[in-house]
Design an enzyme around this catalytic site. Sequence first.
Site, PDB file in Angstrom:
ATOM      1  N   SER A   1     -49.810  60.904  43.431  1.00  0.00           N
ATOM      2  CA  SER A   1     -49.627  62.242  42.861  1.00  0.00           C
ATOM      3  C   SER A   1     -50.477  63.274  43.592  1.00  0.00           C
ATOM      4  O   SER A   1     -49.977  64.316  44.023  1.00  0.00           O
ATOM      5  CB  SER A   1     -49.997  62.227  41.373  1.00  0.00           C
ATOM      6  OG  SER A   1     -49.235  61.290  40.681  1.00  0.00           O
TER       7      SER A   1
ATOM      8  N   GLU B   1     -45.210  51.440  49.896  1.00  0.00           N
ATOM      9  CA  GLU B   1     -44.273  52.027  50.864  1.00  0.00           C
ATOM     10  C   GLU B   1     -43.236  52.931  50.225  1.00  0.00           C
ATOM     11  O   GLU B   1     -42.762  53.877  50.861  1.00  0.00           O
ATOM     12  CB  GLU B   1     -43.582  50.926  51.683  1.00  0.00           C
ATOM     13  CG  GLU B   1     -42.528  50.113  50.959  1.00  0.00           C
ATOM     14  CD  GLU B   1     -43.095  48.956  50.155  1.00  0.00           C
ATOM     15  OE1 GLU B   1     -42.310  48.090  49.758  1.00  0.00           O
ATOM     16  OE2 GLU B   1     -44.325  48.927  49.926  1.00  0.00           O
TER      17      GLU B   1
ATOM     18  N   VAL C   1     -56.720  50.286  52.176  1.00  0.00           N
ATOM     19  CA  VAL C   1     -58.060  50.760  52.522  1.00  0.00           C
ATOM     20  C   VAL C   1     -59.065  49.613  52.496  1.00  0.00           C
ATOM     21  O   VAL C   1     -60.192  49.748  52.990  1.00  0.00           O
ATOM     22  CB  VAL C   1     -58.525  51.887  51.567  1.00  0.00           C
ATOM     23  CG1 VAL C   1     -57.701  53.135  51.778  1.00  0.00           C
ATOM     24  CG2 VAL C   1     -58.480  51.448  50.110  1.00  0.00           C
TER      25      VAL C   1
ATOM     26  N   ALA D   1     -57.836  59.831  49.082  1.00  0.00           N
ATOM     27  CA  ALA D   1     -57.290  59.878  47.724  1.00  0.00           C
ATOM     28  C   ALA D   1     -56.866  58.503  47.221  1.00  0.00           C
ATOM     29  O   ALA D   1     -56.464  58.369  46.064  1.00  0.00           O
ATOM     30  CB  ALA D   1     -56.087  60.826  47.682  1.00  0.00           C
TER      31      ALA D   1
ATOM     32  N   SER E   1     -62.892  62.453  43.807  1.00  0.00           N
ATOM     33  CA  SER E   1     -63.635  61.776  42.750  1.00  0.00           C
ATOM     34  C   SER E   1     -63.150  62.243  41.381  1.00  0.00           C
ATOM     35  O   SER E   1     -62.082  62.865  41.271  1.00  0.00           O
ATOM     36  CB  SER E   1     -65.138  62.021  42.911  1.00  0.00           C
ATOM     37  OG  SER E   1     -65.871  61.177  42.028  1.00  0.00           O
TER      38      SER E   1
ATOM     39  N   LYS F   1     -65.096  61.243  35.399  1.00  0.00           N
ATOM     40  CA  LYS F   1     -65.466  59.971  34.767  1.00  0.00           C
ATOM     41  C   LYS F   1     -66.616  59.288  35.500  1.00  0.00           C
ATOM     42  O   LYS F   1     -67.173  58.287  35.014  1.00  0.00           O
ATOM     43  CB  LYS F   1     -64.248  59.049  34.697  1.00  0.00           C
ATOM     44  CG  LYS F   1     -63.172  59.549  33.746  1.00  0.00           C
ATOM     45  CD  LYS F   1     -61.932  58.688  33.769  1.00  0.00           C
ATOM     46  CE  LYS F   1     -60.904  59.182  32.759  1.00  0.00           C
ATOM     47  NZ  LYS F   1     -60.452  60.565  33.042  1.00  0.00           N
TER      48      LYS F   1
ATOM     49  N   ARG G   1     -59.928  53.009  23.551  1.00  0.00           N
ATOM     50  CA  ARG G   1     -59.660  51.858  24.384  1.00  0.00           C
ATOM     51  C   ARG G   1     -60.941  51.467  25.128  1.00  0.00           C
ATOM     52  O   ARG G   1     -61.900  52.248  25.194  1.00  0.00           O
ATOM     53  CB  ARG G   1     -58.547  52.186  25.380  1.00  0.00           C
ATOM     54  CG  ARG G   1     -57.217  52.501  24.728  1.00  0.00           C
ATOM     55  CD  ARG G   1     -56.174  52.888  25.759  1.00  0.00           C
ATOM     56  NE  ARG G   1     -56.522  54.121  26.459  1.00  0.00           N
ATOM     57  CZ  ARG G   1     -55.788  54.660  27.429  1.00  0.00           C
ATOM     58  NH1 ARG G   1     -54.671  54.056  27.814  1.00  0.00           N
ATOM     59  NH2 ARG G   1     -56.169  55.772  28.009  1.00  0.00           N
TER      60      ARG G   1
ATOM     61  N   GLU H   1     -63.397  53.980  27.220  1.00  0.00           N
ATOM     62  CA  GLU H   1     -63.143  55.392  26.948  1.00  0.00           C
ATOM     63  C   GLU H   1     -64.305  56.024  26.203  1.00  0.00           C
ATOM     64  O   GLU H   1     -65.008  55.379  25.435  1.00  0.00           O
ATOM     65  CB  GLU H   1     -61.860  55.557  26.111  1.00  0.00           C
ATOM     66  CG  GLU H   1     -60.588  55.496  26.905  1.00  0.00           C
ATOM     67  CD  GLU H   1     -59.387  55.910  26.072  1.00  0.00           C
ATOM     68  OE1 GLU H   1     -58.478  56.530  26.644  1.00  0.00           O
ATOM     69  OE2 GLU H   1     -59.347  55.614  24.868  1.00  0.00           O
TER      70      GLU H   1
END
Length: 626
Positions: free
Chosen positions: A304, A328, A354, A375, A418, A421, A552, A555
């Site tokens: 995204s 891909e 990576v 990213a 980054s 969080k 969760r 969180e």
Amino acid sequence: MTKKLKSLFKEKLPNIFLFVLVDLLVLAFASTISLWIRFDFGNVPEPYLSNSYQFILIDFILLVAIYAMFKLYTSVWKYASVTELIDIVLADILFGVTTFLYKLAIGVELPRSFYIIEFFLIVALTCLTRLGYRVARTLYIRIENTKKNTKTLLIGAGDAGRMIIDEIYNNGKAFDSKIVCVVDDNKSKVGHYIKGLKIEGSTKDIEALAHKHEVEEIIIAIPSATKKKIDKIVTECHKTDCKIKILPSIFLEMNTKERVSVMSQIRPLSYEDFLGRDQIVVNDEQIKEDLKGKVVLVTGGGGSIGSELCRQIAQANPKTLIIFDIYENNAYEIQLELLRDCPELDLRTVIGSVRDYDRLEIVFKEFKPDLVYHAAAHKHVPLMEVSPNEAIKNNSFGTLNIVKLADKYKVKKFVLISTDKAVRPTNVMGASKRICEMIIQTYDKLSKNTDYVAVRFGNVLGSNGSVIPLFLKQIEKGGPVTVTHEKMERFFMTIPEAVSLVLQAGCYANGGEIFVLDMGKPVRIYDLAEKLIRYKGFEPNLDIPIKITGLRPGEKLFEERLMEEEGMQTTPNKLISIGKPLDIPKSFLDDLDELIKAAYKNCDDIKDRVAKIVTTYKVDKERVGK
């Protein structure tokens, strides 16, 4: 003569000849009638008639020349207005004065009142022939508008609202909207009329007026309004069952550069419109200058954030853009899009992980990138809680690989994506990203070749795996919409905002900084769920239930942007702040190597090992995953 000029001449020539012929008839008629009026429709003395007809050809040539000078043969009479009316009057004044003077000079005998009567007749008849079409067309459009079906309430009685009304009327059958009511929060306008439509109230009256007029559609036409103002208006609109459309703020910028169709810019309401915060503004020219002619590598380029990075970078004319991604399908989609939209772009798409240092080195050795935007990452908090070793392998180890290669191959700038969080993390995903920040701050001190920076932001609206796509899917299935805690809050930004911040940070980079966006006030997730349900045309907890499921693993209720010790420094863009570099322990890289080895051995105590490096990370012993 060019083809374009020939085509233009061919199109306009018939209209010009038609107007010239009409003007000849108007002049002949006006000259004759003027004499009859002067002599009370009795017998006109022969010398006057003779003199009038004898010089009609000269008068006609003068009239055509003067009308051409005032562009009365090339004006678009379909949109004629007061401006064209003034031009007609001025042209006829000049014509009347010119004919009077030359006839006086050569001794042509005509009553002086003849010139005055002729002037008024020519003005009236020219207006009739030029503006009559507009009048007839307006009457026709008004009749056609009564046949339209979609009753529309217009919010905003300013310039944008006026333009919408004009365009709906002027384009006849092109739009099915029939504006039946206008509202505006300017109290001085309420009770008055705009283009024949009454401004019946303020935005507080939307629900009542929509019911009164049986409105089916609402158009918000206040492009200068803040997101906070739009949010309030949308809340009132959601009290109705109407479809909601909006004229976005970008219309103001577009309309100052070139006249654009206002109706073409109106679009359905998007969830981004009720974010409650004005969109971040960056220095586009500075960004383009920073990227122009550079070789740019984007890891995770199919995701995204990565794909939007590629879109914006492609617009800045880089020398080469390299998309690096392990998935891909996503990489292929953004490749096809960029090849279609930017055919001149030197685009390279490389599949790889990576985690694979050797694969990455092949890319760095071949392309020698000037800029790297990193990213690629695992980002799903609950999934990483049960697979913490994978978070370390992909996020921390992956970053370390690229950071090392950036220094080795003398990359000028390295920008890490980054997250908020990473601030006092309560989950292993956030802790792994905090390790990434520590890596770039450590290597920034070690490297003589590369400036390393990180960009930290909150949740991205509409990104893969984010809360909004999840909510929309749940709404589509009839609910329930699941919220983990009623008081949970998060910072939000749009994908273009997040990417703009990343690119702007690259311009400001001196090395070691953590850039943070001023994301305004955090959004309560429960409120966001309610708005999305109304956005889709349902009533929360009536049509679509909202279910509280509990926090969760990993969180927390509230996110932070910076730790106190990082401080807060300003940048030329007041919405972007800098956290100062922190002192990283000298043993950090050795400890990191041990952590990575443990992750590849899939150790059960990986979270405890992470906590020894990220001292602000507290492991939830009741929820430890493997």
